[in-house]
Scaffold this motif. Structure first.
Motif, mmCIF file in Angstrom:
data_model
loop_
_atom_site.group_PDB
_atom_site.id
_atom_site.type_symbol
_atom_site.label_atom_id
_atom_site.label_comp_id
_atom_site.label_asym_id
_atom_site.label_seq_id
_atom_site.Cartn_x
_atom_site.Cartn_y
_atom_site.Cartn_z
ATOM 1 N N GLY A 71 0.626 -1.169 -0.087
ATOM 2 C CA GLY A 71 0.037 -0.126 0.067
ATOM 3 C C GLY A 71 0.750 1.169 -0.001
ATOM 4 N N VAL A 72 0.205 2.044 0.246
ATOM 5 C CA VAL A 72 1.055 3.635 0.320
ATOM 6 C C VAL A 72 0.782 4.355 1.660
ATOM 7 C CG1 VAL A 72 0.933 3.841 -2.292
ATOM 8 C CG2 VAL A 72 -1.153 4.726 -0.944
ATOM 9 N N MET A 73 1.813 5.278 1.934
ATOM 10 C CA MET A 73 1.461 6.149 3.121
ATOM 11 C C MET A 73 1.340 7.512 2.369
ATOM 12 S SD MET A 73 4.592 4.496 5.416
ATOM 13 C CE MET A 73 5.039 3.266 4.150
ATOM 14 N N VAL A 74 0.187 8.141 2.277
ATOM 15 C CA VAL A 74 0.153 9.401 1.567
ATOM 16 C C VAL A 74 -0.234 10.498 2.671
ATOM 17 C CG1 VAL A 74 -0.694 8.499 -0.583
ATOM 18 C CG2 VAL A 74 -2.317 8.418 1.210
ATOM 19 N N TYR A 75 0.893 10.931 2.922
ATOM 20 C CA TYR A 75 0.827 12.133 4.042
ATOM 21 C C TYR A 75 0.741 13.308 3.572
ATOM 22 C CZ TYR A 75 1.353 11.940 9.007
ATOM 23 O OH TYR A 75 1.068 11.930 10.517
ATOM 24 N N SER A 76 0.896 13.676 2.196
ATOM 25 C CA SER A 76 0.763 14.939 1.696
ATOM 26 C C SER A 76 -0.519 14.741 0.750
ATOM 27 C CB SER A 76 1.965 15.380 1.064
ATOM 28 O OG SER A 76 2.380 14.467 0.102
ATOM 29 N N ASN A 77 -1.040 16.007 0.458
ATOM 30 C CA ASN A 77 -2.147 15.924 -0.537
ATOM 31 C C ASN A 77 -1.594 15.661 -1.960
ATOM 32 O OD1 ASN A 77 -4.051 16.684 0.893
ATOM 33 N ND2 ASN A 77 -4.259 19.047 0.502
ATOM 34 N N ILE A 81 11.795 13.413 3.690
ATOM 35 C CA ILE A 81 12.208 11.915 3.328
ATOM 36 C C ILE A 81 11.098 11.166 2.849
ATOM 37 C CG2 ILE A 81 11.726 11.207 5.912
ATOM 38 C CD1 ILE A 81 14.495 9.488 5.689
ATOM 39 N N SER A 82 11.091 10.077 2.355
ATOM 40 C CA SER A 82 10.094 9.122 2.136
ATOM 41 C C SER A 82 10.690 7.679 2.361
ATOM 42 C CB SER A 82 9.681 9.257 0.607
ATOM 43 O OG SER A 82 10.765 9.072 -0.320
ATOM 44 N N VAL A 83 9.745 6.861 2.408
ATOM 45 C CA VAL A 83 10.183 5.377 2.797
ATOM 46 C C VAL A 83 9.594 4.368 1.995
ATOM 47 C CG1 VAL A 83 10.771 6.093 5.198
ATOM 48 C CG2 VAL A 83 8.501 5.107 4.460
ATOM 49 N N ALA A 84 10.382 3.483 1.538
ATOM 50 C CA ALA A 84 9.959 2.061 1.019
ATOM 51 C C ALA A 84 10.265 0.890 1.742
ATOM 52 C CB ALA A 84 10.919 1.912 -0.489
ATOM 53 N N GLU A 85 8.905 0.300 2.310
ATOM 54 C CA GLU A 85 9.024 -0.817 3.217
ATOM 55 C C GLU A 85 8.484 -1.968 2.809
ATOM 56 O OE1 GLU A 85 7.780 0.140 7.208
ATOM 57 O OE2 GLU A 85 7.292 2.034 6.835
ATOM 58 N N SER A 86 9.469 -3.168 2.601
ATOM 59 C CA SER A 86 9.121 -4.469 2.470
ATOM 60 C C SER A 86 8.691 -5.019 3.792
ATOM 61 C CB SER A 86 10.105 -4.951 1.666
ATOM 62 O OG SER A 86 9.523 -6.456 1.297
ATOM 63 N N CYS A 87 9.755 -5.780 4.367
ATOM 64 C CA CYS A 87 9.739 -6.671 5.439
ATOM 65 C C CYS A 87 8.834 -5.868 6.804
ATOM 66 C CB CYS A 87 10.700 -7.078 5.956
ATOM 67 S SG CYS A 87 12.105 -6.336 6.513
ATOM 68 N N THR A 88 8.962 -4.565 7.002
ATOM 69 C CA THR A 88 8.539 -3.922 8.115
ATOM 70 C C THR A 88 7.139 -3.343 7.774
ATOM 71 O OG1 THR A 88 9.709 -1.957 6.929
ATOM 72 C CG2 THR A 88 10.742 -2.798 8.997
ATOM 73 N N GLY A 89 6.646 -3.207 6.518
ATOM 74 C CA GLY A 89 5.009 -3.360 6.194
ATOM 75 C C GLY A 89 4.601 -2.020 6.656
ATOM 76 N N GLY A 90 5.252 -1.226 6.886
ATOM 77 C CA GLY A 90 4.713 0.120 7.527
ATOM 78 C C GLY A 90 5.257 0.823 8.831
ATOM 79 N N VAL A 150 5.682 3.907 0.520
ATOM 80 C CA VAL A 150 4.952 2.600 -0.049
ATOM 81 C C VAL A 150 5.240 1.585 0.932
ATOM 82 C CG1 VAL A 150 4.666 3.577 -2.473
ATOM 83 C CG2 VAL A 150 6.755 2.316 -1.798
ATOM 84 N N MET A 151 4.444 0.605 0.673
ATOM 85 C CA MET A 151 4.684 -0.729 1.439
ATOM 86 C C MET A 151 4.547 -1.815 0.263
ATOM 87 S SD MET A 151 1.557 -0.314 4.410
ATOM 88 C CE MET A 151 1.035 1.304 3.881
ATOM 89 N N VAL A 152 5.723 -2.115 -0.055
ATOM 90 C CA VAL A 152 5.969 -2.906 -1.130
ATOM 91 C C VAL A 152 6.167 -4.531 -0.817
ATOM 92 C CG1 VAL A 152 6.506 -1.351 -3.004
ATOM 93 C CG2 VAL A 152 8.320 -2.085 -1.508
ATOM 94 N N TYR A 153 5.186 -5.109 -0.599
ATOM 95 C CA TYR A 153 5.125 -6.371 0.159
ATOM 96 C C TYR A 153 5.445 -7.667 -1.104
ATOM 97 C CZ TYR A 153 4.902 -8.627 4.616
ATOM 98 O OH TYR A 153 5.270 -9.125 5.707
ATOM 99 N N SER A 154 5.115 -7.222 -2.410
ATOM 100 C CA SER A 154 5.179 -8.166 -3.439
ATOM 101 C C SER A 154 6.218 -7.626 -4.415
ATOM 102 C CB SER A 154 3.644 -8.370 -4.319
ATOM 103 O OG SER A 154 3.422 -7.257 -4.665
ATOM 104 N N ASN A 155 6.913 -8.632 -5.115
ATOM 105 C CA ASN A 155 7.684 -8.245 -6.375
ATOM 106 C C ASN A 155 7.287 -7.265 -7.177
ATOM 107 O OD1 ASN A 155 9.851 -9.567 -5.165
ATOM 108 N ND2 ASN A 155 9.796 -11.336 -6.368
ATOM 109 N N GLU A 156 5.732 -7.482 -7.621
ATOM 110 C CA GLU A 156 5.457 -6.887 -8.769
ATOM 111 C C GLU A 156 5.291 -5.433 -8.264
ATOM 112 O OE1 GLU A 156 2.113 -9.380 -7.863
ATOM 113 O OE2 GLU A 156 3.816 -10.139 -7.685
#
Lengths: 418, 418
Positions: free
Chosen positions: A301-307, B273-282, B302-308
């Motif tokens: 999913g996504v964390m959309v903290y800004s507009n 800053i922005s984050v891309a989380e796989s194993c931490t899921g958010g 983004v929470m990118v839990y899948s390869n796609e």
């Protein structure tokens, strides 16, 4: 059947830490039909701790002592026991082996502090020889003493797995004891108490326990009796009555968490979900991914903290944001729809709100939260007002959002579209 | 200066309620420079409560007793005091007038329970004659006793407004007490103990405390002395030595959390800053957004839990995923770069790993984690091996990732590119 609890640590008598260990132990012992007479907390001070231990030895049939078991110099429990009970310290070979294994496995070196942990008072029995939660027990003049670590996870684990079963087996309060734990969300304690009014009178032998566990409320029922069949029947009747009184709020039984329940439902139905989080900032994803195997149903999913990110990533229309604001039903619906499309999942869950402490207005005060759930055909949405700190508002938002998924998959009448 | 706290109530020894009253009182007293030696909780049982009171009278200079002051039959405190201290109950006319006013105002009738509340042990002084939080104090053989209601709001009110000021005025002059709390990450308790070996001997008057607080370790130093200037100087020396011994691991002091420290650094430098989380899921986003005002520097992620989703959202090349796998330095670097570009931020933080319990292989066992940080010019990456449960591995990953940001912004030599 009367016991005492002693908790040791400067952090307790200085008010730095809330004593959750004595609370947990007292609750578990009471639910098991044993009785706690006194809880004493003292600092890391040999004189005060010895005095507490001596006083408890005069009164109790069993004593649970937590804290002071680690490897640092303020960990004094073992020396106190040795002194008060006049038992010399002996090197515990099993413990030494355990620590050696731990050290080898992690490529560390044996240190004086680790070495210290291998010494225990004569006659001690390790509680959990194969685990890494250390503790030991002793019997002194027929009083059973249990020494547990102060680390809550380890303490609770040993309490549940070893101490309580041993005490129950030894004191045999009554032959059969059965317990049920109900977990509720969305209802407060006074309301639960009102709904259950008179229940313990109607079922003479049950013990009811109430445990607020933010943001949840837990209820335990404990039942004793002479034979298994009677108890099973009685429990079933009580369980049915509790479900009748509180059903919609009960989201889980026993050890299950909300994310377990939701995950299981998604998995059984082969559905995939994705989330768009504004005010929760990743908390929903974090909860969902606490479950092993959540990749089967959680796509991300996504964390959309800004507009901007709401528009760019989720295709929320700038028109909607401008007209209704980021915290609105219209926006959360577009977010839910947007994340479902972006991730190609069966369901899209979205939240937006004002977690505070800043950012509230008269029309949208702090704690205003909108939840949106895009399912197969409809997008459902609703508005809530939560109270408390920023973290409490975030946690309530995440729990409520997951509870929506649970109710939605249950076909709960709660959802207007179903 | 040594006091005790006694809390009375079946709900405490049965584990139904967490004892927040003793925690609050202990914290306030400690902060005021007084010391609490022991906290005792007993049920609504005259024998047990009397015993607790007698024992405290032998040891303490002041005693705070909460609970058992109401109008119901399990409220036993007043009778116990009368009996233990041999003070007859007298009708308190002021209290009687107060209750009469209350009754009249609400159109109630005087009842036996309300009548009961007008009787107090001889020599008692009402703490708050004009308020509706009732409590009283006594002096017995120079020991100051304060009896407070168990209702938390009333108890706290009386504690702050009356009890604490009275005690501080009476026990003056107080020695000065100063404390420091150091928060460490990335070092275990035995190693800390070894590094600080001998410190308390070198500085005679300090009290060292160690508090594991997963995944952190906390150290407190407490110092007492006659004058402020001496103590301040001594504290500065100890602080310097602790920084010398443990500096790189100390991420915060006092009440600050990792996310506070990182947030403050980002805010000061006007970086996003922005984050891309796989194993931490958010989880990383969740921590960052626990801070009020985090929207100033946290753009989302983004929470990118899948390869796609790694490919679709972050532009990670399918070639990289195929060749090195999702848990690899190459992938985490592309993730960090990808999220930085997607969100248009100054920094991109990415994690990928195996949180377990399933999914481990011989080459990439459970707990294998890669962290990537895309800054202005370089992308930094590194590999870790964490231990524990799924949630512990997630938490360590998130903490380490945030610690990377802290060290990066500090210009720590840890980063090869700096």
């Amino acid at each position: 059947m009367y016991g005492e609890i002693i908790t040791i640590g400067n952090e307790l008598v200085s008010g730095r830490t809330i004593d959750l260990n004595s609370w947990y132990a007292a609750g578990r012992l009471t639910a098991g039909g044993l009785r706690v007479d006194r809880i004493t907390s003292v600092g890391d001070d040999p004189v005060k701790a010895s005095r507490a231990l001596k006083s408890a030895l005069e009164n109790a049939l069993f004593i649970i002592i937590t804290g002071g078991l680690g490897s640092t110099e303020d960990d004094i429990t073992i020396e106190i026991v040795a002194e008060v009970l006049r038992r010399p310290l002996c090197k515990d070979e099993e413990m030494a082996r355990l620590i050696q294994t731990y050290v080898d496995k992690r490529g560390l070196q044996m240190s004086p502090s680790l070495e210290k942990m291998t010494w225990m008072p004569e006659g001690s029995k390790m509680l959990n020889p194969r685990g890494n939660a250390c503790g030991f027990s002793l019997i002194e003049d027929e009083v059973r003493l249990y020494f547990l670590p102060g680390v809550p996870d380890q303490m609770r684990y040993l309490m549940d797995k070893i101490v309580l079963p041993e005490l129950l087996a030894h004191f045999e309060p009554l032959p059969v004891l059965r317990q049920r734990l109900f977990k509720l969300y969305g209802i407060n304690e006074p309301e639960i108490a009102d709904r259950l009014e008179g229940l313990s009178e109607r079922y003479g032998d049950i013990i009811l326990g109430f445990y607020p566990n933010f943001p949840e409320n837990h209820i335990t029922i404990s039942l004793r009796g002479k034979n298994e069949t009677d108890i099973a029947g009685e429990l079933k009747r009580i369980e049915k009555e509790i479900y009748h009184l509180l059903g919609p709020y009960i989201f889980a039984m026993g050890n299950q968490r909300m994310e377990d329940v939701v995950g299981e439902m998604l998995r059984e139905r082969c559905l995939k979900i994705s989330v768009a989080e504004s005010c929760t900032g990743g908390l929903i994803g974090n909860l969902l991914t606490n479950i092993p195997g959540s990749s089967h149903y959680f796509q991300g999913g996504v964390m959309v903290y800004s507009n901007e990110s709401k528009c760019d990533l989720l295709n929320v229309s700038p028109e909607t944001l401008k007209r209704y604001g980021a915290v609105s039903d219209q926006t959360v619906r577009e977010m839910a729809h947007g994340i479902k499309n972006l991730m190609g999942t069966d369901m899209g869950l979205a939240v937006t709100g004002i977690a505070g402490p800043e950012g509230g207005t008269k029309n949208k005060p702090v704690g205003t939260v909108h939840i949106g759930l895009a399912g197969n055909e409809h997008v459902h949405s609703g508005k809530y007002r939560f109270w408390g700190t920023r973290q409490q508002i975030k946690m309530n938002t995440a729990m409520m959002a997951l509870d929506w998924v649970r109710k939605y998959l249950n076909g709960d009448s709660f959802f207007p579209g179903l």
